[in-house]
Write a protein that holds these residues in place. Structure first.
Motif, PDB file in Angstrom:
ATOM      1  N   THR A  18       0.808  -1.209   0.000  1.00 46.54           N
ATOM      2  CA  THR A  18       0.000   0.000   0.000  1.00 46.54           C
ATOM      3  C   THR A  18       0.845   1.265   0.000  1.00 46.54           C
ATOM      4  OG1 THR A  18      -1.488   1.289   1.378  1.00 46.54           O
ATOM      5  CG2 THR A  18      -0.218  -0.372   2.477  1.00 46.54           C
TER       6      THR A  18
ATOM      7  N   ARG B 170      -4.692   2.267   3.082  1.00 47.34           N
ATOM      8  CA  ARG B 170      -5.584   1.496   2.225  1.00 47.34           C
ATOM      9  C   ARG B 170      -6.048   0.247   2.967  1.00 47.34           C
ATOM     10  NH1 ARG B 170      -2.728  -0.157  -2.870  1.00 47.34           N
ATOM     11  NH2 ARG B 170      -2.664   2.043  -3.360  1.00 47.34           N
TER      12      ARG B 170
ATOM     13  N   SER C 228      -6.819  -1.637   7.757  1.00 49.89           N
ATOM     14  CA  SER C 228      -6.093  -0.808   6.806  1.00 49.89           C
ATOM     15  C   SER C 228      -4.630  -0.786   7.205  1.00 49.89           C
ATOM     16  CB  SER C 228      -6.657   0.610   6.806  1.00 49.89           C
ATOM     17  OG  SER C 228      -8.004   0.578   6.366  1.00 49.89           O
TER      18      SER C 228
END
Lengths: 373, 308
Positions: free
Chosen positions: B60, B65, B72
């Motif tokens: 990421t 993300r 995340s």
């Protein structure tokens, strides 16, 4: 003598590099021990904040000064050293202070620098400072002391490359023309307690002041001003260190662990050392699972092992033996593939150090490790 | 009075010696928290990205993300953190760009001691206290911190700045950051180690620093890659005598002896860690290498789920 130790023969400086957790400290100590046993006067130097070198040498603690590993400690481990083994742990702050003392034009200037808050941060806690001081200390030891070999164990950086890049950052900082230009009005004023608007009153300086607080900029201005006149000394010194690191008397030893990430990083680092014309003396892959079963032959089933045991052992032993050997061989094959990938990258002396039966944390273990190098 | 349980904290810091499996433990804790309905953010600091791949997601980078539902990830680096921090302080992008994207100034900012650490830690702690529409953005932030020495350096930056920096924006930020770090209801630091000599020593030293220097509440100790005790003492005696036998028995006995030595040694180091560190201890078994990756993280999470 193994390939890596042969590759280091005749060199006066060995620098162990690699990412954190691969066993650099242990390899550094083993190299040092081996040359001391062979009759040389050796110093092993670490700046690892976690104090693992003392541990590996079987000592309770290590300080900022060089300490000799006592002969009786070696004798207790069944080792007879024809030479001397010394070890030290670098105190980053003190090395900074010594360096500044060497370059300061007078006592007053020295004291102003030592008192400056920016300097205190820089020399104490600033990341990258360790790496720079490691190289600095190496230079000092190699030029001012009479060791036959100095082994430097580098800091446990997340990336091996940090070790090469961090010193540049610090030297650039000390000799940074642009920062000096930005702060030049303050530098010319040349006194402590400057007001922010005296920093040129520029838009840039004012905005920076909102960001960091005005006094931080004042500290920085004072720092730059007290350092003025010392830049050249620092720059020259840094250039000498760089020069030293590319001499043939130096050998970098790249240490990796048998896993894909570690090998990728070692390969990358090797390319970088090569590009910088820094001599790589050898590659070490640490803690490799030994291969116990001939390639291409199917592993034995529990049934075959049970038959071979012929009733010896307890219930379930053949199954556990079969599972253990299979697991072991999977690890051995995976490790061998990683070793081949690392060693195939360059025609360099290399050594795969088998995962030893016990942890290496004493002189006996170090001697056994050295035998694999 | 015991503090809140590990996953009920707002910030979990995970550290330990290099190569002990900090990322695996961080990823497993994230998985566990997400399964309990928490919205989790895992932060790595300026590192080669490990967490997203360990969760089976593509890397990421520096953008937050979602790697899996509820989890995340982000890799925090000095440059992007500086930008975010600058924008937060200055409010206006144009001013930020005029001043901070200026090549000269960017260079200059790099050299303000510890500023890189401060803004990275600031970015992470900012996420901990960030609120969206009245509720916390994340229920739990996990910081997969650098290895011991560098982690201590990173975490002591606010306190160091409070010692050295006079009043101003930097000091104000250092103040709230330090407040959050040493709040035992909000933050806990867990140590990961291996049942081996040096990792255990380092864990013990780290714990001393956590108590003496950092003052952050201590969470738990994770002892990773613990080999199982697979052979009884009598069997070991037998196997020792069989190592010299021809194949298949010899090599099998050899592998078994190595395994049992490793297990016995690990027991000893586990015992030492337990004796030296007064911390809730979670033991994670050694997993075969070929399971390394998302599957291993699932296994570790399942295992820890019974204890945490």
């Amino acid at each position: 003598m193994g390939a890596v130790l042969s590759g280091l023969a005749g060199r006066r400086i060995a620098v162990c590099v690699g990412s954190g957790g691969v066993g650099k400290t242990t390899v550094a100590a083993a190299i040092g021990l081996s040359r001391a046993l062979a009759g040389e006067k050796v110093l092993v130097c670490t700046i690892d904040p976690a104090r693992r070198l003392a541990n590996a040498l079987g000592l309770a603690a290590l300080g900022n000064v060089e300490a000799r590993v006592p002969t009786h400690k070696l004798a207790e481990a069944g080792l007879e050293a024809k030479g001397e083994l010394h070890a030290m742990m670098l105190d980053v702050k003190r090395t900074w202070d010594d360096l500044v003392a060497r370059h300061a034009p007078d006592r007053q200037r020295l004291e102003r620098i030592l008192r400056n808050r920016i300097y205190q941060q820089l020399s104490g806690a600033l990341a990258g400072s360790q790496e720079y001081m490691a190289m600095e200390k190496l230079y000092e030891l190699s030029t001012e002391r009479d060791y036959d070999l100095i082994v430097l164990d580098t800091p446990p950086t997340a990336h091996a490359l940090d070790f090469l890049e961090a010193p540049d950052r610090i030297v650039d900082f000390l000799g940074n023309e642009t920062a000096r230009r930005l702060l030049s009005p303050a530098l010319h004023a040349g006194k402590v307690g400057l007001k922010l608007f005296q920093l040129g009153g520029s838009y840039v300086a004012k905005t920076l002041g909102r960001f960091t607080g005005a006094e931080v900029l004042q500290d920085l201005a004072e720092f730059m001003s007290t350092f003025q006149g010392m830049y050249e000394g620092f720059k020259e010194r840094a250039a000498s260190v760089r020069q030293l690191l590319s001499e043939p008397q130096v050998g970098f030893v790249l240490v990796a662990a048998p896993n894909p990430l570690s090998v990728d990083e070692a390969l990358f680092f090797h390319e970088r050392l090569h590009a910088e014309a820094m001599p790589v003396a050898g590659l070490v892959m640490n803690r490799v699972t030994p291969d116990l079963w001939p390639a291409g032959t199917p592993l034995p089933s529990a049934g075959e092992l049970g038959a071979a045991l012929g009733g010896r052992g307890t219930a379930g032993l053949p199954e556990r033996l079969a599972r253990t050997l299979a697991e072991h061989q999977r690890a051995a094959r995976a490790d061998a593939a990683e070793a081949a990938r690392l060693f195939g990258a360059a025609a360099l002396p290399h050594a795969a150090v088998p995962r030893l039966e016990s942890d290496v944390h004493d002189l006996t273990g170090l001697a056994r490790l050295a035998a694999c190098l | 009075m015991p503090g809140p349980s590990l996953l009920d904290r707002r910030l979990l810091i995970v550290t330990g010696k290099g190569g002990v499996g900090k990322s695996t433990i961080s990823a497993a804790l994230a998985l566990l928290a997400a399964r309990r309905g928490k919205r989790v953010l895992v932060c790595e600091v300026n590192a080669q990205e490990r967490i997203a791949p360990l969760l089976g997601a593509p890397p990421t980078g520096s953008v937050i993300r979602e790697a899996r539902p509820g989890i995340s990830t982000v890799v925090v680096n000095p440059h992007d953190s500086m930008r975010e921090y600058g924008l937060m302080v200055l409010k206006f992008r144009t001013i930020y760009e005029a001043v901070f994207e200026n090549r000269v100034v960017r260079y200059f900012l790099k050299v303000i001691p510890s500023l890189a650490e401060l803004v990275m830690l600031g970015k992470i702690l900012h996420e901990v206290r960030a609120r969206d529409a009245g509720r916390p953005r994340w229920d739990l932030v996990i910081l997969d911190a650098p290895a011991t020495g560098h982690a201590v350096q990173l975490l002591r930056v606010p306190a160091a700045l409070l010692d050295t920096v006079p009043a101003g924006p930097l000091r104000a930020d250092a103040q709230w950051m330090q407040g959050l770090l040493v709040d035992p209801r909000a933050t806990a630091l867990s140590i990961v180690t291996l049942p081996e000599e040096m990792p255990v020593n380092e864990a013990i030293e780290l714990d001393t620093q956590v108590r003496g220097v950092l003052g952050i509440a201590r969470g738990a100790l994770f002892v990773n890659a613990m080999p199982e005790r697979r052979f009884e003492p009598a069997e070991r005696e037998l196997l020792l005598g069989l190592q010299g036998e021809p194949a298949p028995l010899g090599p099998a006995a050899w592998a078994a002896v190595l395994q049992s030595r490793r297990a016995e040694q690990a027991e000893r180091y586990l015992g030492r860690a337990r004796a030296a560190l007064d911390l809730p201890t979670h033991v994670v078994p050694l997993l075969p290498a070929e399971e390394w990756g998302p599957a291993a993280v699932e296994d570790v999470a399942a295992l820890l789920g019974e204890e945490i």
